[in-house]
Design an enzyme around this catalytic site. Structure first.
Site, PDB file in Angstrom:
ATOM      1  N   LYS A 177      -9.321 -12.900  26.131  1.00 18.42           N
ATOM      2  CA  LYS A 177      -9.130 -12.532  24.850  1.00 18.42           C
ATOM      3  C   LYS A 177      -9.808 -11.340  24.382  1.00 18.42           C
ATOM      4  O   LYS A 177      -9.389 -10.307  23.707  1.00 18.42           O
ATOM      5  CB  LYS A 177      -9.136 -13.675  23.736  1.00 18.42           C
ATOM      6  CG  LYS A 177      -7.774 -14.711  23.973  1.00 18.42           C
ATOM      7  CD  LYS A 177      -7.484 -15.238  22.621  1.00 18.42           C
ATOM      8  CE  LYS A 177      -6.187 -16.106  23.089  1.00 18.42           C
ATOM      9  NZ  LYS A 177      -5.749 -16.828  22.009  1.00 18.42           N
ATOM     10  N   LYS A 232      -0.499 -17.133  34.278  1.00 17.88           N
ATOM     11  CA  LYS A 232       0.231 -18.108  33.523  1.00 17.88           C
ATOM     12  C   LYS A 232       1.330 -17.601  32.475  1.00 17.88           C
ATOM     13  O   LYS A 232       1.090 -16.437  32.010  1.00 17.88           O
ATOM     14  CB  LYS A 232      -0.774 -18.934  32.734  1.00 17.88           C
ATOM     15  CG  LYS A 232      -1.161 -18.440  31.612  1.00 17.88           C
ATOM     16  CD  LYS A 232      -1.954 -19.393  30.379  1.00 17.88           C
ATOM     17  CE  LYS A 232      -2.195 -18.747  29.256  1.00 17.88           C
ATOM     18  NZ  LYS A 232      -2.732 -19.615  28.112  1.00 17.88           N
ATOM     19  N   LYS A 278       2.685 -16.223  25.746  1.00 14.93           N
ATOM     20  CA  LYS A 278       3.413 -15.593  24.679  1.00 14.93           C
ATOM     21  C   LYS A 278       3.337 -14.410  24.504  1.00 14.93           C
ATOM     22  O   LYS A 278       3.649 -13.547  23.950  1.00 14.93           O
ATOM     23  CB  LYS A 278       3.194 -16.297  23.414  1.00 14.93           C
ATOM     24  CG  LYS A 278       3.605 -17.583  22.999  1.00 14.93           C
ATOM     25  CD  LYS A 278       2.821 -18.154  21.644  1.00 14.93           C
ATOM     26  CE  LYS A 278       2.872 -19.653  21.664  1.00 14.93           C
ATOM     27  NZ  LYS A 278       2.022 -20.557  20.586  1.00 14.93           N
TER      28      LYS A 278
HETATM   29  P1  TYM Z   1      -1.724 -22.989  23.132  1.00  9.80           P
HETATM   30  O1  TYM Z   1      -1.147 -22.753  21.646  1.00  9.80           O
HETATM   31  O2  TYM Z   1      -1.991 -21.832  23.510  1.00  9.80           O
HETATM   32  O3  TYM Z   1      -0.846 -24.139  23.780  1.00  9.80           O
HETATM   33  C1  TYM Z   1      -0.375 -25.223  23.336  1.00  9.80           C
HETATM   34  C2  TYM Z   1      -0.181 -26.311  24.618  1.00  9.80           C
HETATM   35  O4  TYM Z   1       0.437 -25.429  25.928  1.00  9.80           O
HETATM   36  C3  TYM Z   1      -0.166 -25.376  26.996  1.00  9.80           C
HETATM   37  N1  TYM Z   1       0.239 -24.217  27.741  1.00  9.80           N
HETATM   38  C4  TYM Z   1       0.635 -24.046  29.097  1.00  9.80           C
HETATM   39  N2  TYM Z   1       0.644 -25.311  29.893  1.00  9.80           N
HETATM   40  C5  TYM Z   1       1.275 -25.152  31.135  1.00  9.80           C
HETATM   41  N3  TYM Z   1       1.639 -23.789  31.412  1.00  9.80           N
HETATM   42  C6  TYM Z   1       1.463 -22.805  30.833  1.00  9.80           C
HETATM   43  N4  TYM Z   1       1.799 -21.662  31.111  1.00  9.80           N
HETATM   44  C7  TYM Z   1       0.942 -23.149  29.300  1.00  9.80           C
HETATM   45  N5  TYM Z   1       0.849 -22.107  28.172  1.00  9.80           N
HETATM   46  C8  TYM Z   1       0.285 -22.907  27.392  1.00  9.80           C
HETATM   47  C9  TYM Z   1      -1.555 -25.330  26.535  1.00  9.80           C
HETATM   48  O5  TYM Z   1      -2.654 -25.706  27.571  1.00  9.80           O
HETATM   49  C10 TYM Z   1      -1.479 -26.166  25.240  1.00  9.80           C
HETATM   50  O6  TYM Z   1      -1.881 -27.405  25.828  1.00  9.80           O
HETATM   51  N6  TYM Z   1      -6.332 -23.922  21.930  1.00  9.80           N
HETATM   52  C11 TYM Z   1      -5.172 -24.696  22.289  1.00  9.80           C
HETATM   53  C12 TYM Z   1      -4.429 -25.538  20.932  1.00  9.80           C
HETATM   54  C13 TYM Z   1      -5.755 -26.491  20.420  1.00  9.80           C
HETATM   55  C14 TYM Z   1      -5.971 -27.797  20.909  1.00  9.80           C
HETATM   56  C15 TYM Z   1      -7.122 -28.443  20.265  1.00  9.80           C
HETATM   57  C16 TYM Z   1      -5.443 -28.468  22.348  1.00  9.80           C
HETATM   58  C17 TYM Z   1      -6.672 -26.509  19.248  1.00  9.80           C
HETATM   59  N7  TYM Z   1      -7.126 -27.641  19.172  1.00  9.80           N
HETATM   60  C18 TYM Z   1      -7.627 -29.675  20.397  1.00  9.80           C
HETATM   61  C19 TYM Z   1      -5.968 -29.830  22.111  1.00  9.80           C
HETATM   62  C20 TYM Z   1      -7.025 -30.417  21.542  1.00  9.80           C
HETATM   63  C21 TYM Z   1      -4.174 -23.529  22.291  1.00  9.80           C
HETATM   64  O7  TYM Z   1      -4.564 -22.388  22.052  1.00  9.80           O
HETATM   65  O8  TYM Z   1      -2.950 -24.018  22.965  1.00  9.80           O
END
Ligand code: TYM
Length: 338
Positions: free
Chosen positions: A117, A200, A203
């Protein structure tokens, strides 16, 4: 039912930074939906995390409601699970501050998401981007969470959460439950970008063709899969190193249809990539169609979404405050709130 019941607790969240991708769904949300049967689940819209990248306020507000509606459309049931907005529960920021004093700079410097990032947003490498994983640790530890279902990209953050919890408990006694990550158990741990299948699906990819969004219409899904990058070998085999595009399509087809990899290979044996692409698009459309139609209805009722988030925050706050009391007590901070 809620997370104070006898069932073990699940916590997870997603950022309101635009619609969800098929990666978010297959890597996380689909597992969340299933886990509601066996766990007391808490699902958070992590708006504070989203602020680590500059957001347009009106758009962020819109994204928050849309993501809440998408959670529901995917099958998160507010009668069973707690759905809430991170900024509605101040304990998240409060615990994040306290945990930051138990997290080493070196640990945060090693986080690959921070490195990625910082490259993407090199004009705004803010301190929040750096301490992002500490806020994540606060999210999960506040609820004495047993399991955290996420995609593979979050694994390193959850390892840090565990290390910080173990360190704190080692100093002050068993204040936090040390949570177990669950990586891609019900889908694909890492859905890949359709144009650059070694990365991966995200978005933020430059090309629209790289990602399937949950609300893409059926034609867009077909178009994107048709244009998915494969290779020139012309054989359908599962080989992540030499045929990452084909491996990704096979993984998606399996996750969308419920078939095993062996069944997929038998099904597509001696077929062309065109058939794999078309059948994957059809399988994904079958999964997404009911989500798209439920979303339209839910997203129109903003009053109901607001009410639901208010209720969820109340339930979450009650649990979070219990943990905060233990933390204050452990650290020797006199509380003014009892
Ligand atoms: P975020 O918003 O980026 O993504 C949400 C969830 O989707 C999963 N994910 C994927 N899984 C498989 N293949 C992909 N290409 C892919 N892209 C995204 C992410 O692993 C996630 O599970 N930091 C986290 C949000 C968060 C969180 C937490 C999660 C904040 N606090 C506490 C668990 C526990 C995030 O940015 O997810």
């Amino acid at each position: 039912m809620n997370a104070s019941s006898a069932l073990p607790t699940v916590f997870s969240g997603a950022q309101p930074t635009g619609q969800l991708t098929l990666g978010n769904y297959l890597g996380a949300l689909r597992t969340w939906v299933r886990m509601q049967q066996e766990y007391a689940c808490i699902f958070c819209v992590v708006d504070l995390h989203a602020l680590t990248v500059r957001q347009d306020p009106a758009q962020l507000r819109e994204n928050i409601f849309e993501l809440t509606a998408l959670y529901l459309a995917c099958g998160i049931d507010p009668e069973r699970s707690i759905i809430f907005l991170q900024s509605h529960v101040p304990a998240h920021s409060e615990l994040a501050w306290l945990l930051a004093t138990f997290t080493q700079m070196g640990e945060l410097e090693r986080m690959t998401q921070f490195k990625d990032k910082s490259q993407q947003h090199h004009q705004n490498i803010n301190a929040g981007l750096f301490t992002y994983p500490v806020l994540m640790a606060a999210d999960t530890l506040l609820y004495q969470t047993h399991r955290v279902p996420v995609g593979e990209d979050q694994k390193q953050h959850l390892e840090l959460t565990r290390d910080v919890a173990i360190r704190f408990n080692g100093l002050y006694g068993p204040v936090f439950r040390v949570p177990e990550p669950l990586i891609g158990t019900d889908g694909v741990a890492r859905v890949k970008d359709l144009q650059e299948p070694t990365k991966k699906m995200s978005k933020s990819a430059a090309s629209e063709l790289a990602r399937i969004m949950l609300l893409d219409d059926a034609d867009a899904v077909v178009k994107k899969f048709k244009k998915a990058v494969t290779d020139t070998l012309g054989v359908i085999r599962y080989d992540e190193v030499n045929q990452p595009g084909v491996a990704n399509l096979l993984n998606i087809w399996c996750a969308a249809t419920g078939h095993s990899r062996e069944e997929a290979l038998a099904h597509f044996d001696h077929n062309q990539y065109g058939k794999l692409k078309m059948e994957t698009a059809e399988a994904v459309n079958t999964v997404l169609q009911p989500i798209r139609s439920r979303f339209m209805e839910l997203n129109n009722d903003r009053g109901q979404l607001k009410q639901l988030l208010r209720q969820g925050a109340e339930q979450a706050r009650a649990q979070a405050d219990r943990t905060m009391h233990q933390v204050w007590q452990a650290l020797g901070l006199p509380t003014s709130r009892t």
